[in-house]
Write a protein that holds these residues in place. Structure first.
Motif, PDB file in Angstrom:
ATOM      1  N   THR A  12     -24.140   2.343   4.103  1.00  0.00           N
ATOM      2  CA  THR A  12     -23.813   1.686   5.443  1.00  0.00           C
ATOM      3  C   THR A  12     -22.893   2.665   6.277  1.00  0.00           C
ATOM      4  OG1 THR A  12     -22.169   0.393   4.359  1.00  0.00           O
ATOM      5  CG2 THR A  12     -24.184  -0.419   4.728  1.00  0.00           C
ATOM      6  N   LEU A  15     -24.937   4.849   7.785  1.00  0.00           N
ATOM      7  CA  LEU A  15     -26.046   4.260   8.935  1.00  0.00           C
ATOM      8  C   LEU A  15     -25.258   4.022  10.276  1.00  0.00           C
ATOM      9  CD1 LEU A  15     -27.698   1.365   6.869  1.00  0.00           C
ATOM     10  CD2 LEU A  15     -28.930   3.342   7.772  1.00  0.00           C
ATOM     11  N   LYS A  16     -23.829   3.929  10.053  1.00  0.00           N
ATOM     12  CA  LYS A  16     -23.155   3.437  11.109  1.00  0.00           C
ATOM     13  C   LYS A  16     -22.556   4.798  11.806  1.00  0.00           C
ATOM     14  CE  LYS A  16     -20.673   0.321   8.703  1.00  0.00           C
ATOM     15  NZ  LYS A  16     -19.786  -0.757   8.532  1.00  0.00           N
ATOM     16  N   TYR A  41     -34.530   4.765   8.070  1.00  0.00           N
ATOM     17  CA  TYR A  41     -33.630   3.676   7.986  1.00  0.00           C
ATOM     18  C   TYR A  41     -32.873   3.702   9.457  1.00  0.00           C
ATOM     19  CZ  TYR A  41     -34.953   3.001   3.282  1.00  0.00           C
ATOM     20  OH  TYR A  41     -35.791   2.527   2.259  1.00  0.00           O
ATOM     21  N   SER A  44     -35.327   2.682  12.216  1.00  0.00           N
ATOM     22  CA  SER A  44     -35.792   1.344  11.839  1.00  0.00           C
ATOM     23  C   SER A  44     -34.646   0.160  12.368  1.00  0.00           C
ATOM     24  CB  SER A  44     -36.201   1.233  10.727  1.00  0.00           C
ATOM     25  OG  SER A  44     -36.737  -0.133  10.256  1.00  0.00           O
ATOM     26  N   ILE A  45     -33.443   0.436  11.824  1.00  0.00           N
ATOM     27  CA  ILE A  45     -32.443  -0.576  12.259  1.00  0.00           C
ATOM     28  C   ILE A  45     -32.268  -0.586  13.712  1.00  0.00           C
ATOM     29  CG2 ILE A  45     -29.894  -1.032  11.959  1.00  0.00           C
ATOM     30  CD1 ILE A  45     -30.488  -0.047   9.027  1.00  0.00           C
ATOM     31  N   PRO A  81     -22.111  -4.685  15.968  1.00  0.00           N
ATOM     32  CA  PRO A  81     -22.946  -4.732  14.820  1.00  0.00           C
ATOM     33  C   PRO A  81     -23.492  -6.099  14.779  1.00  0.00           C
ATOM     34  CG  PRO A  81     -20.756  -4.073  14.195  1.00  0.00           C
ATOM     35  CD  PRO A  81     -20.581  -4.193  15.639  1.00  0.00           C
ATOM     36  N   SER A  82     -24.311  -6.483  13.878  1.00  0.00           N
ATOM     37  CA  SER A  82     -25.093  -7.731  13.982  1.00  0.00           C
ATOM     38  C   SER A  82     -24.446  -8.413  12.846  1.00  0.00           C
ATOM     39  CB  SER A  82     -26.504  -7.521  13.714  1.00  0.00           C
ATOM     40  OG  SER A  82     -26.955  -8.942  13.247  1.00  0.00           O
ATOM     41  N   PHE A  83     -23.678  -9.739  12.931  1.00  0.00           N
ATOM     42  CA  PHE A  83     -23.188 -10.437  11.606  1.00  0.00           C
ATOM     43  C   PHE A  83     -24.009 -11.827  11.692  1.00  0.00           C
ATOM     44  CE2 PHE A  83     -19.800  -7.852  13.673  1.00  0.00           C
ATOM     45  CZ  PHE A  83     -19.235  -7.372  12.535  1.00  0.00           C
ATOM     46  N   SER A  84     -25.329 -11.763  11.799  1.00  0.00           N
ATOM     47  CA  SER A  84     -26.160 -12.843  11.319  1.00  0.00           C
ATOM     48  C   SER A  84     -27.378 -12.499  10.879  1.00  0.00           C
ATOM     49  CB  SER A  84     -26.331 -13.881  12.595  1.00  0.00           C
ATOM     50  OG  SER A  84     -27.237 -14.665  12.586  1.00  0.00           O
ATOM     51  N   PRO A  85     -27.873 -13.301   9.895  1.00  0.00           N
ATOM     52  CA  PRO A  85     -29.115 -12.593   9.312  1.00  0.00           C
ATOM     53  C   PRO A  85     -30.224 -12.850  10.292  1.00  0.00           C
ATOM     54  CG  PRO A  85     -28.213 -14.743   8.359  1.00  0.00           C
ATOM     55  CD  PRO A  85     -27.308 -14.297   9.135  1.00  0.00           C
ATOM     56  N   ASP A  86     -30.047 -13.775  11.234  1.00  0.00           N
ATOM     57  CA  ASP A  86     -31.113 -14.034  12.375  1.00  0.00           C
ATOM     58  C   ASP A  86     -30.818 -12.941  13.535  1.00  0.00           C
ATOM     59  OD1 ASP A  86     -32.866 -15.044  13.970  1.00  0.00           O
ATOM     60  OD2 ASP A  86     -32.339 -17.191  14.038  1.00  0.00           O
ATOM     61  N   LEU A  87     -31.867 -12.270  13.707  1.00  0.00           N
ATOM     62  CA  LEU A  87     -31.960 -11.283  14.795  1.00  0.00           C
ATOM     63  C   LEU A  87     -31.724 -11.946  16.181  1.00  0.00           C
ATOM     64  CD1 LEU A  87     -31.664  -8.267  14.978  1.00  0.00           C
ATOM     65  CD2 LEU A  87     -33.985  -8.075  14.974  1.00  0.00           C
TER      66      LEU A  87
ATOM     67  N   LYS B 101     -20.421  -8.184   5.494  1.00  0.00           N
ATOM     68  CA  LYS B 101     -20.731  -9.429   6.472  1.00  0.00           C
ATOM     69  C   LYS B 101     -21.471  -8.659   7.558  1.00  0.00           C
ATOM     70  CE  LYS B 101     -16.774 -12.256   5.501  1.00  0.00           C
ATOM     71  NZ  LYS B 101     -15.466 -12.521   6.058  1.00  0.00           N
ATOM     72  N   TYR B 103     -25.214  -7.467   9.063  1.00  0.00           N
ATOM     73  CA  TYR B 103     -26.634  -7.496   8.611  1.00  0.00           C
ATOM     74  C   TYR B 103     -27.356  -6.468   9.525  1.00  0.00           C
ATOM     75  CZ  TYR B 103     -26.000 -12.032   6.289  1.00  0.00           C
ATOM     76  OH  TYR B 103     -25.823 -12.759   5.373  1.00  0.00           O
ATOM     77  N   HIS B 105     -30.672  -5.998   9.335  1.00  0.00           N
ATOM     78  CA  HIS B 105     -32.137  -6.402   9.683  1.00  0.00           C
ATOM     79  C   HIS B 105     -33.221  -5.333   9.186  1.00  0.00           C
ATOM     80  CE1 HIS B 105     -30.182  -9.331  11.938  1.00  0.00           C
ATOM     81  NE2 HIS B 105     -29.456  -8.549  12.616  1.00  0.00           N
TER      82      HIS B 105
END
Lengths: 258, 273
Positions: A12, A15-16, A41, A44-45, A81-87, B101, B103, B105
């Motif tokens: 990660t 990735l960042k 990856y 894609s992200i 960044p995203s902190f939810s599993p739901d986009l 924490k 995500y 996706h």
């Protein structure tokens, strides 16, 4: 050999911020270096998050143009960044982010438009409330002063010094009309948006209506609102305006404030 | 409830086709993450469709391979949805999608190690205990392999399913994509996967990027993937199969044609041993 935790951490970090430590733990492929494999990856992200923001903010994209919009959202994605599993939950802070960009000064209304688009988008995943039950009014007749009024749970009250709904409308795909808007100095615009059945609703409000609805959101009773209104505007009669709000769908329930 | 034959991944673009025409599809696979809010329009449509069709739930947010703690807020929502739509089966991927924490996706790959097997199997058991039912885990497409992997992908998949006592959702397209990307023999994957835990197949399309195949779910399944599907049916039987599209989603009538193609293959190869 890395532990699973170390491997995910290094992965990660790459990735960042393109951290290269992970490369030595990836098998060389006949056609692609570890860097190129990881780039699949990364792309894609990035693409998933770009698509999410583009779907949520089509009017902002139209207002600034595709190239500049992509530039802005790419920067936004890096620092948010995203902190939810739901986009669908990604991009809530985009409006605040726009406010801080100095080059946005010429498009002073963009942050408010973004706030409108986020609110409009978020309605899609909101609950539809049942229609107002008029029998309840009769039930609480003797306790009228203590009645509190409930807005739809999905309701969002918005205000701006720009005509954001007008801007939103004329920038819809299918709209071929004249796209000129003359910004009026010292103007204020008020809206309520909410979910109704399977659709999204919006209504423009005047300032007093907007204030009354914010009081209702703050759970002020009818008696408390009447008192406050005396100080604000003697001409407004809650006995007239509240039934109108119920008919428009701004109020969906009542209760007694104990 | 039992499901048989070739079903479809339910997409919002096709709600009205399904509700109007009531097509002869044996069941739909639902992307659970789009239906987690009670009273939302998506869920209203789903409840209507559920009246006529069995459903399976396909999740993307469990992050089963992550080192983060399990997200029980997410799992609670899944459990509520299970109560509403009573799915035949529930699935998520053999991957991780979050760390610290955050995500991503994206279905990120795991190293095929004993540590990963132990970690993921333990989490799957926790999820199954919480949801009070067995789940399926799906093999993912991947674009890299870790040097420290000690097992083949199929051995890793089987071992986790055994240790977790869960089912496998075998994605035929992902096997093909991985075989191409990692220079493996796709047929050997099917031949070597020795398990009776497979409960469902997935079929989808990929995009050829030259040096690698990208699993986009944005194209029809390829003829090579269908050949692999034939072999999978011969070995594992005519298991329920879902056709998935996630981008460039075609009109519903075209999906019905794909269902017919896959169903014909299933019927042809089901009894060949």
């Amino acid at each position: 050999m890395l532990t699973l935790f170390e491997l995910q951490k290094k992965f990660t970090e790459n990735l960042k911020n393109q951290d290269m430590e992970i490369y030595s733990f990836i098998q060389h492929n006949k056609h692609m270096s570890p860097k190129k494999q990881l780039a699949i990856y990364q792309d894609s992200i990035l693409s998933a998050m770009q698509q999410a923001l583009t779907r949520i903010y089509p009017v902002c994209k139209k207002l600034v143009g595709e190239a500049f919009f992509n530039y802005i959202i790419n920067h936004y994605i890096i620092i948010h960044p995203s902190f939810s599993p739901d986009l669908n939950n990604y991009g809530a802070g985009f409006s605040e982010y726009l406010k801080d960009i100095e080059t946005m000064a010429t498009l002073c209304y963009l942050a408010d438009v973004a706030n409108f688009e986020w609110s409009w988008h978020s309605l899609y995943q909101q609950i539809t409330d049942k229609k107002f039950d008029f029998d309840k009014l009769r039930f609480y007749e003797n306790q009228a002063k203590n009645i509190i009024f409930k807005l739809p749970r999905s309701a969002i009250l918005l205000q701006s010094i720009y005509p954001i709904y007008h801007i939103f409308l004329i920038n819809q795909k299918e709209n071929e009309d004249d796209q000129s808007i003359f910004l009026q100095p010292n103007q204020q615009y008020f809206y309520i948006i909410w979910r109704n059945d399977l659709g999204r609703q919006i209504s423009s409000l005047n300032k007093v209506e907007w204030i009354i609805l914010t009081w209702m959101q703050d759970k002020l009773s009818l008696g408390e609102m009447s008192e406050k209104l005396m100080d604000l505007n003697h001409e407004i009669n809650l006995n007239i305006i509240i039934p109108q709000m119920i008919c428009c769908g701004f109020i969906v329930d009542i209760a007694i404030n104990n | 409830m039992d499901i048989k034959g070739v079903g479809l991944g339910l997409r919002s673009a096709h709600y009205s086709d399904i509700l109007k025409e009531n097509p002869a599809i044996p069941w739909f696979e639902v992307l659970a993450d789009n239906y987690l809010i009670k009273g939302s329009p998506n869920l209203s449509y789903l409840e209507k469709i559920r009246q006529n069709y069995p459903l399976t739930l396909h999740c993307i947010g469990m992050s089963l391979g992550s080192m983060d703690p399990l997200n029980f807020n997410y799992l609670k929502k899944i459990k509520k949805l299970i109560k509403i739509v009573e799915p035949v089966l529930i699935s998520d991927h053999l991957s991780w999608t979050s760390f610290n924490k955050q995500y991503f996706h994206e279905l990120l790959p795991l190293p095929f190690t004993e540590e990963a097997i132990f970690h993921v199997a333990k989490r799957i058991r926790q999820v199954q205990d919480f949801l009070e039912q067995k789940i399926m885990i799906e093999n993912i497409s991947s674009y890299l392999c870790f040097k420290q992997s000690q097992l083949t992908e199929w051995a890793f998949l089987k071992e986790i399913a055994d240790q977790a006592d869960c089912f496998i959702l075998l994605d035929i397209n992902n096997i093909y994509v991985n075989a191409y990307n990692h220079q493996l023999n796709a047929l050997n994957y099917i031949k070597s996967l020795d398990t009776n835990r497979i409960a469902q197949f997935h079929l989808a399309g990929f995009e050829n990027k030259g040096y690698y195949l990208l699993d986009t779910h944005g194209a029809s399944f390829s003829s090579d993937v269908l050949k692999l599907f034939q072999q999978a049916i011969k070995k594992f039987g005519a298991l329920p199969t879902v056709i998935e599209w996630d981008s460039h989603i075609p009109i519903f009538s075209r999906l019905l044609e794909e269902v017919q193609i896959a169903q014909t293959i299933m019927d042809q190869y089901a009894n060949i041993i």
